[in-house]
Motif scaffolding. Structure first.
Motif, short mmCIF file in Angstrom:
data_model
loop_
_atom_site.label_atom_id
_atom_site.label_comp_id
_atom_site.label_asym_id
_atom_site.label_seq_id
_atom_site.Cartn_x
_atom_site.Cartn_y
_atom_site.Cartn_z
N ASP A 148 -7.35 1.17 1.40
CA ASP A 148 -5.71 2.53 1.46
C ASP A 148 -5.88 2.27 0.25
OD1 ASP A 148 -4.13 2.13 4.30
OD2 ASP A 148 -3.25 0.48 3.67
N LYS A 206 -8.54 5.44 0.26
CA LYS A 206 -7.80 6.29 0.42
C LYS A 206 -6.99 7.12 -0.39
CE LYS A 206 -4.55 6.57 3.49
NZ LYS A 206 -2.97 5.75 4.00
N ASP A 245 0.12 14.97 1.65
CA ASP A 245 0.11 12.97 1.69
C ASP A 245 -0.64 11.87 1.32
OD1 ASP A 245 2.64 11.21 0.92
OD2 ASP A 245 2.76 11.77 2.86
N SER A 246 -0.68 11.59 0.30
CA SER A 246 -2.34 10.65 -0.17
C SER A 246 -1.17 8.96 0.69
CB SER A 246 -2.24 10.18 -1.83
OG SER A 246 -0.91 9.98 -2.38
N ALA A 247 0.02 9.21 0.70
CA ALA A 247 0.32 7.39 1.70
C ALA A 247 0.14 7.34 2.85
CB ALA A 247 2.23 7.80 1.09
N SER A 248 0.31 8.44 3.40
CA SER A 248 0.12 8.31 4.68
C SER A 248 -1.48 8.45 5.45
CB SER A 248 0.90 10.29 5.69
OG SER A 248 0.38 11.29 5.60
N ASP A 249 -1.29 8.94 6.64
CA ASP A 249 -3.11 9.41 7.45
C ASP A 249 -3.35 10.71 7.37
OD1 ASP A 249 -3.84 6.40 7.44
OD2 ASP A 249 -3.30 6.05 9.28
N ALA A 250 -2.63 11.74 6.78
CA ALA A 250 -2.23 12.78 6.90
C ALA A 250 -3.79 13.25 6.76
CB ALA A 250 -2.07 13.94 5.73
N GLU A 295 -6.25 13.93 9.42
CA GLU A 295 -6.03 14.99 10.65
C GLU A 295 -5.75 16.65 10.39
OE1 GLU A 295 -4.43 15.49 13.95
OE2 GLU A 295 -4.39 13.29 13.80
N GLU A 338 -11.21 7.29 10.56
CA GLU A 338 -10.55 6.97 10.02
C GLU A 338 -11.84 6.47 8.91
OE1 GLU A 338 -9.57 5.13 12.10
OE2 GLU A 338 -7.47 6.26 11.82
#
Length: 528
Positions: A79, A82, A106-111, A114, A180
């Motif tokens: 994480d 990422k 947004d680095s805090a999400s899995d965006a 996508e 991922e």
């Protein structure tokens, strides 16, 4: 290892892991895996036995993501990495108009997983790492469908390969499905290439200041970018008068003292704040990053990443510092260098087994007699080239060792040509090597059968190739609708016009699945 065709006993894998995990952080990174694979395939695996690989916190785990994944397989990624990659990408591409609608991610999400699915961001990152690799006209930017997104991903992967990324078991569908661990592995390679591009003697001649007593420029050139960065840090520690030295970007930097010294050494004229060396390492790290922000270099790491010793992110942080402030004055005397080992490895790849590695002198070379060992290697490279029926009249090992560019290029060119012909011969399944005339006949037939105004190619040095029209006609014949002819200058009058056509042709070729290594200049100059 099994997925890439290598069956290795468990005990041997543990030995290899212990060897490549130099920073002892218990994690095998993608580039470390590639090093293991190269060791296996070179037949030179000699590793000491140690157990390794421990469970790590901050690791996201996913189930197997392909039909070939073994039952119970998990794929993981960090994480923290990422977050570091995404923050850097947001800054790296902030001025690119084509991706403004995607940023900031947004680095805090899995965006990120996508955002990359349409291939556009990857193409833009590759161009940021190595400018002009991909012609913008070949990127599908609007009215995207599954098909055009897939095209972008193919273009990105072939272009990534052309700039030096190792694409192992990753295809366009892996990107479009948002796998991922594969996506992060690819992102890191592209970022790494961009970061390390300037850690080179050609870009920073002052790197010669990092030579140690008894070393030659070849010894310095043989070091990995990571090792060069460690030397660079230690050089500035020494210049400061500090007794501290580092051997890695994990445990050796956790207390932030090294970073404090480094920042004041490379940017002494900036108003850097005082860094408290109190017992709280997190506060120290935050002070370091505030100072890095002052000089525009706060990237990749958080205070927690420094304190925990995340080697990959800390190495990226240091590389970013180097790129902005190398603080290495060039030497008065210019030094030329050449690495002969690459030629022998290319020869062995083109014709496996032709190189007898027992005859090759391996590094490190001692100061006494070291140059003689290098010349012996160069002589053997020429000998093997003659065995491969290359035209090497007037070329000797001394010429390679002395860095005679025209003669070296003559040998390397013949190696590249032999490699390309080997690929084509393997594809056709012929018993004998494919000939130039067969390739020309195929290309001319493709053009004749499909083009409205066919151009005929007389040879690979035919000056008509310089405008790229014939190449574009072949690409269109391979995949209908690939060429947008309104992007092509049909009657180029200047070299700039011809370069634009060549850039378009190369990028289109990669988009339809052909991994080119040529440069636009090679086409414009009609280089066979």
């Amino acid at each position: 290892m099994k997925s890439v065709g290598e069956s290795i006993p468990g005990y041997k894998l543990r030995e290899m892991i212990a060897e490549v995990d130099r920073d002892k952080n218990g994690t095998i990174e993608f580039d470390e895996f590639i090093e293991m694979l190269k060791g296996i395939r070179s037949g030179k695996v000699q590793y000491s036995f140690q157990a390794a690989v421990k469970a790590k916190s901050g690791i996201a785990k996913k189930g197997g993501t392909s039909a070939t994944s073994a039952e119970g397989t998990t794929h993981s990624y960090s994480d923290a990495e990422k977050v570091g990659f995404v923050d850097y990408i947001n800054n790296w591409l902030r001025d690119d108009e084509d991706v403004q609608k995607m940023l900031p991610i947004d680095s805090a999400s899995d965006a990120i997983f996508e955002v990359v699915k349409d291939g556009i961001l990857l193409c833009k990152m590759i161009n940021a790492a190595v400018p002009n690799t991909i012609d913008r006209r070949t990127i599908n930017l609007t009215k995207l469908s599954l098909y055009t997104k897939h095209e972008n991903c193919i273009l990105a992967l072939n272009s990534a390969k052309s700039i030096g990324c190792c694409i192992v078991n990753i295809g366009a569908e892996d990107i479009t499905k948002g796998k991922e661990h594969l996506i992060l592995g690819l992102l890191w390679q592209v970022i790494r290439i961009g970061l390390f591009a300037k850690i080179d003697l050609a870009e920073v001649p002052g790197l010669v200041r990092l030579l140690r007593d008894g070393e030659t420029i070849e010894d310095l050139r043989a070091l990995s970018p990571e090792d060069l960065l460690i030397r660079w840090v230690n050089y500035h520690l020494e210049q400061d008068g500090s007794m501290r030295r580092i051997k890695n970007f994990s445990g050796d930097i956790k207390d932030s003292e090294v970073y404090s010294i480094l920042l004041h050494q490379i940017a002494p004229r900036n108003p850097l704040g005082y860094i408290s060396l109190g017992p709280d390492h997190t506060q120290r790290a935050e002070s370091v990053l505030r100072n890095a922000d002052v000089i525009g270099c706060r990237a990749f790491v958080t205070p927690n990443d420094i304190v925990k010793g995340n080697s990959k992110l800390n190495m990226a942080f240091v590389a970013n510092l180097f790129n902005h402030y190398p603080a290495l004055e060039p030497m008065e005397e210019e030094i030329e260098y050449i690495e002969e080992t690459r030629k022998k490895r290319l020869e062995d790849m083109i014709q496996p087994g032709i190189v007898d590695w027992s005859k090759v002198n391996q590094r490190p070379f001692k100061q006494m007699g070291g140059n003689m060992k290098r010349i012996e290697n160069c002589n053997y490279a020429v000998e093997v080239g003659r065995q491969m029926k290359f035209s090497l009249v007037g070329i000797g090992g001394n010429d390679i060792n002395a860095g005679v560019k025209t003669l070296i290029l003559a040998l390397v060119w013949q190696l590249m040509r032999a490699h390309s012909l080997k690929i084509l011969t393997d594809l056709t399944g012929q018993d004998k090597p494919i000939q130039d005339s067969e390739i020309l006949d195929w290309a001319n037939q493709m053009i004749q059968d499909n083009a409205e105004n066919p151009v005929r190619i007389g040879s690979f040095k035919d000056p008509t190739l310089a405008d790229s029209i014939a190449i574009l006609q072949v690409i269109e014949a391979i995949k209908k609708g690939s060429v947008k002819w309104d992007n092509v200058i049909m009657k180029p009058q200047t070299e700039e016009d011809r370069m634009l056509n060549a850039q378009y042709a190369l990028s289109l070729g990669r988009r339809v699945g052909a991994p080119f290594y040529s440069l636009p200049e090679d086409i414009v100059e009609s280089e066979a």
